[in-house]
Design an enzyme around this catalytic site. Sequence first.
Site, mmCIF file in Angstrom:
data_model
loop_
_atom_site.group_PDB
_atom_site.id
_atom_site.type_symbol
_atom_site.label_atom_id
_atom_site.label_comp_id
_atom_site.label_asym_id
_atom_site.label_seq_id
_atom_site.Cartn_x
_atom_site.Cartn_y
_atom_site.Cartn_z
ATOM 1 N N THR A 84 -6.883 16.200 -3.338
ATOM 2 C CA THR A 84 -7.140 16.684 -2.110
ATOM 3 C C THR A 84 -6.572 15.746 -0.961
ATOM 4 O O THR A 84 -6.221 16.101 0.180
ATOM 5 C CB THR A 84 -8.592 16.696 -1.614
ATOM 6 O OG1 THR A 84 -9.157 15.628 -2.141
ATOM 7 C CG2 THR A 84 -9.411 17.881 -2.452
ATOM 8 N N ASP A 85 -6.103 14.640 -1.407
ATOM 9 C CA ASP A 85 -5.323 13.633 -0.481
ATOM 10 C C ASP A 85 -4.099 14.463 -0.121
ATOM 11 O O ASP A 85 -3.571 14.301 0.779
ATOM 12 C CB ASP A 85 -4.952 12.249 -1.069
ATOM 13 C CG ASP A 85 -6.245 11.544 -1.185
ATOM 14 O OD1 ASP A 85 -7.409 11.948 -1.494
ATOM 15 O OD2 ASP A 85 -6.081 10.221 -0.825
ATOM 16 N N PHE A 86 -3.443 15.141 -1.314
ATOM 17 C CA PHE A 86 -2.207 15.719 -0.887
ATOM 18 C C PHE A 86 -2.165 17.239 -0.501
ATOM 19 O O PHE A 86 -1.305 17.795 -0.378
ATOM 20 C CB PHE A 86 -1.563 15.603 -2.285
ATOM 21 C CG PHE A 86 -1.225 14.062 -2.772
ATOM 22 C CD1 PHE A 86 -0.444 13.410 -2.125
ATOM 23 C CD2 PHE A 86 -2.247 13.849 -3.528
ATOM 24 C CE1 PHE A 86 -0.332 12.058 -2.622
ATOM 25 C CE2 PHE A 86 -2.034 12.211 -3.952
ATOM 26 C CZ PHE A 86 -1.039 11.460 -3.578
ATOM 27 N N ALA A 136 -5.299 12.241 -7.084
ATOM 28 C CA ALA A 136 -6.223 12.718 -6.092
ATOM 29 C C ALA A 136 -5.801 13.900 -5.339
ATOM 30 O O ALA A 136 -5.254 13.802 -4.249
ATOM 31 C CB ALA A 136 -6.261 11.488 -5.292
ATOM 32 N N ALA A 138 -4.184 7.227 0.478
ATOM 33 C CA ALA A 138 -3.059 8.277 0.439
ATOM 34 C C ALA A 138 -2.950 8.812 1.766
ATOM 35 O O ALA A 138 -2.055 8.828 2.544
ATOM 36 C CB ALA A 138 -3.132 8.999 -0.717
#
Length: 819
Positions: A589-591, A587, A434
Amino acid sequence: MTQASGPLAAYRVLDLTDARGLLCGKILADLGADVVRVEPPAGNPARREGPFAGDAPDPERSLYWWAYAENCRSLVADLGTLEGVARVRDLARRADFLLESFPPGYLDGLGLGWEALHRDHPRLILTSISPFGHTGPYRDWKGPDLIVQAMSGMMFHLGDGDRPPVRIGVPQAYLQAAGQAAVGTLVAHHWREQTGEGQWVEVSAQAAMMWAMMSETGLPSLHGYVPFRDGVHARYAGFRRRIIFAGADGYVALIASGGAIGAGAMEALTAWMDEEGTAPAFMRERDWRAWDSAHLLASGERGQAELDEVEAAAAAFFAQKTKRELYEGALKRGILLAPVADTRDLLENAQLAAREFFLPLGRRGADGPAVGPGPFARFSLTPIVKQRPAPTIGEQTAEVLAEWQAGPGGPWVAPHVLAPPFAGLRVLDFGWVATGPITGRLLAEFGADVIRLESALRIDPGRTLPPWADREAGPNRSQLFANYNACKRSVALNLSHPRGLEIARRLSARADVVVESFTPGTMARWGLGYADLKALKPDIILLSTCQQGQTGPHSHYAGYGSLAAALAGFYAVTGWPDREPSMIYGAYTDFVAHHFASAALLAALDHRRRTGEGQHVDLSQFEASLHFLAPAILDFTVNGRVTARRGNADDRAAPHNAYPCAGSDQWCVIACGDDAEWQALCGAMGKPEWCGRPDFAMPEARRGNAEELDRLIGRWTIAQEARALARRLQRLGIPAGVVQSCADLHKDPQLAARGAFQWIEHPEIGRAPYEAWPFRFSRTPGRLRRAPCLGEHTQEVLGELLGMSGPEVHQLIAEGVLR
């Protein structure tokens, strides 16, 4: 004024935002821009946001302000007066950017709207942040964090099935919006530097928060499935996976998955359990390579039973060990496990300590200097520097007025060729899943030639994740991959083959940017580290976006965003105080990290444009994400308080919850932030006798009796249709909304009006929804195109860039170099 540093040191920002946009200005300030916060005489409303140093509600002691106004200056201008408006208009003529988060139409009423500003200063970029956007049926709706989290789809799968949905415990909606705003602002800036023309960047917090759900919005159409809340479990693509497990002294998160995601990790966990005599036979005998999400989904009830069996064995093993023992064991063995950390744990984290991440803010708490998150990225040439603490009200008014005498440099010329912002830029994308791929998509959608270098021999785990076309897995059937890799070209390249590495180096010599997210050291071992790339092309920019950064004792940790969300503290603050922490879908923290990654890369590109210098940007996804919890971290370092789970409770608003409505799992969220909104709600309810009780008379009393207040309001809402009720309350000026599922988002008239989804045909996925960016541009909309199949453009790219003939490419395919 302190001498500016950083890649954006050449630019001025006039920042009129409140708490809904502070982070946008903070990102630009950290990158070196001169960001001037315009405040009324009583101070920015964000100064009333808690927590407060010493719990004293003083505008100079707001930890929210300390966290997100650092590196900025403060100037007083009262927009309620003609003099204040004139001052802002004059300063706007001298600025490069203007940021604002007023209700739609407010600045127009002052003569400071987009059209007026553009006439005055055609180079100016105006960035507006609002709950739902400046167009559409909900443009005038009130939208505090609770309402936006509910309307974005995020709350529907947070919490426990037998209780109301919950929000992420530390407000996130406007941090997501501000992060997207920073990125959109810099995209517009790149176009301005080509054409001389500014534009309006307009950001919807609802759409920004929706982006954080890891392509969940493709599940209804592709799987006929809608995830729902299940506490410590993730309901994903039709099966139930436990993510959070109890240890001896707290909780840990685990990805119990085989296949490309976690086969090696499950083999390592099984071996560890076997060392201690607790590994059951079925785990020792299992082929973890074949035990992936596709297998579980295809196996139906049997697959779920297998997963439950594995999780039960892991739970029994974890229960005997502390969080620290489990994390140290995971680090040593390569197991996909992380502690569910709280703010105390973060300040004791060995990796953050080794990288000296936490730094003094230039303010003092009760027991010494206040300490908070450090740089969100590390630049090899233009480092982020803490230049000044958050300013006092109007601290630099005279200083700014004296310095901002002349306007910004560069003439305005009417553009003749409206090329996209990144036309002519070439990017090699080695990113996985990501964070890195989203940054690549951003560049590709706005004109760059982004080439994914990937291989069927070591497939990007993103290609293995649902949603899949027709619920059938395959390397070209993942809509998650398609969403984050739209507009790119794909080259199949075996980097374990010497000739494959040779081709990668030749392509690198023709690239402007390389994006990678491998374990630190991998690129260097391939001869593709920053020193190698710089030798090939002196002005190249390398963006590295691994989990915990390029250095430090835990830099080798190869985890995913669902683990980083635990490690960074998001799970610990989400859920009910008397229950286990709640899993945040996907997920998370990916965003969070991708905002910082994209902003860092765009700033490095601007620096290169002006100086000819490339550099290496080291972005730890763990560190970047902590900026979204900065006030909670400061609450610990200043007040010694660990932020705990508290459902939907809020420091300032009551009522503030999700209330049951007619139908199955239907909820209306209501948030009354002041007495006027509370009295309007009492009127909407027909002024029942209990509204006049002393324990509901004042805001503090309502917060202190929130449980009883919620029960009584719920008795009123239970017979009403949620959407009709939300519309009625909003008409009365009461912040309200509905808790929307990912299926509801496709029917949301506001998202439809803003074109939040674009349905695009793909040769294997078919017609599927791609998520449009939460920011909209007045002049340069991007061009969204489908994602590539694996290796689809191999011959095209190698012929075009390296001059390889068709027979030469086919020979390399036969030799296993191109696959």
